[in-house]
Write an enzyme that holds these catalytic residues in place. Sequence first.
Site, PDB file in Angstrom:
ATOM      1  N   HIS A  15     -32.215 -14.873  24.307  1.00 26.42           N
ATOM      2  CA  HIS A  15     -32.983 -15.562  23.281  1.00 26.42           C
ATOM      3  C   HIS A  15     -33.589 -16.851  23.843  1.00 26.42           C
ATOM      4  CE1 HIS A  15     -29.806 -13.226  21.186  1.00 26.42           C
ATOM      5  NE2 HIS A  15     -30.819 -12.885  20.419  1.00 26.42           N
ATOM      6  N   HIS A  33     -30.018 -23.545  21.482  1.00 23.17           N
ATOM      7  CA  HIS A  33     -30.821 -23.503  20.254  1.00 23.17           C
ATOM      8  C   HIS A  33     -30.766 -24.821  19.475  1.00 23.17           C
ATOM      9  CE1 HIS A  33     -31.705 -19.295  20.699  1.00 23.17           C
ATOM     10  NE2 HIS A  33     -30.441 -18.943  20.641  1.00 23.17           N
ATOM     11  N   ASP A  63     -31.000 -16.717  29.089  1.00 21.23           N
ATOM     12  CA  ASP A  63     -30.374 -16.071  27.938  1.00 21.23           C
ATOM     13  C   ASP A  63     -31.385 -15.094  27.319  1.00 21.23           C
ATOM     14  OD1 ASP A  63     -27.942 -16.746  25.819  1.00 21.23           O
ATOM     15  OD2 ASP A  63     -29.773 -16.148  24.778  1.00 21.23           O
ATOM     16  N   ASP A 106     -26.089 -12.097  27.272  1.00 21.79           N
ATOM     17  CA  ASP A 106     -26.525 -11.202  26.202  1.00 21.79           C
ATOM     18  C   ASP A 106     -27.744 -10.382  26.607  1.00 21.79           C
ATOM     19  OD1 ASP A 106     -28.039 -13.507  26.248  1.00 21.79           O
ATOM     20  OD2 ASP A 106     -27.922 -13.890  24.093  1.00 21.79           O
TER      21      ASP A 106
END
Length: 334
Positions: free
Chosen positions: A192, A154, A190, A279
Amino acid sequence: MRKIWDAHQMEHAPVVELHNGAFVPHAEHPGRAESILAAIGGTEPARDHGEAPILRVHRRDYVDFVKRAHADWKAAGRPGDAAGYTWPVVRRRPLDLERIDARLGQYSYDAGTPIAEGTWAGAYWSAQTALTALDIVLAGERSAFAFCRPPGHHAGADYLGGYCYLNNAAIAAQAAIDAGAGRAVILDIDYHHGNGTQDIFYDRGDVLFISIHADPRTDYPFYWGHADEAGEGAGEGANHNIPLPRGTALAQFIAALDEAIDRVRIFAPELLILSFGADTFSSDPISFFRLETEDYPVIGRKIADAGLPTLVVMEGGYAVDDLGANVAAFLSGF
């Protein structure tokens, strides 16, 4: 598969984050590392490559900010970890801002990524971990695992967010290009979207970024990761997002992975960098896919079958009791 880890990464230990309107214990805590280390067996230490590879991706003013932010926060008489509370609606050129609060807003985009006393040490050695694992792959081994913490995907060239401070996968990709790899792929699986990685390479054609992730219409980071984001300029066509709905289980995930691997083969890179997040697990407390532990070896084998030298870089995963088993399952499948 050789596995790289550095204990300095434990120094990053933020206490709380703002999540869904409340201050809660920070999800990206050292217990994640303990769970993974207990499951994956022996690791090798990272080698210090210095700041130069970091500065090939991140701006000097941003790096200097992360290094000194916590000290400036304490010097201002603030308790706890450094955390921002105000952000510009439109990003502006770097300004000479006096208050630490203002600088936190200038170099970040959320309230869930505080800077603790040991954050710079943890992030620095997380990047060194990725670079050390990259050395192994560039030296001729088929794969290596960079156990990076804090995660990185990120983080942009000049901003932090999403528990990320330095973009480990991007730093490794740039280092590979600098070492002579003509083209590299970063495949991000991931839960996200890896918005920072996308942002760093969005106008470049030598790094293909592909991300399989939760639909940003419903899930963080919201403002990036939509299917129509395809790159621009020299990077047009070198960015490919595959957003999936909440509730995605193995069959739908594998279909997306097949699509991604087809794009990888067409691009014909010298190196694959995998941003791996666990995740996607059904019991992850902040995510909503439905992958199970027994699914991760299947995913690992599928990616290994692409037949490319592969650097696996650890990203997210917050179901701590199961995290180590899920990471070990993925690595065993690969």
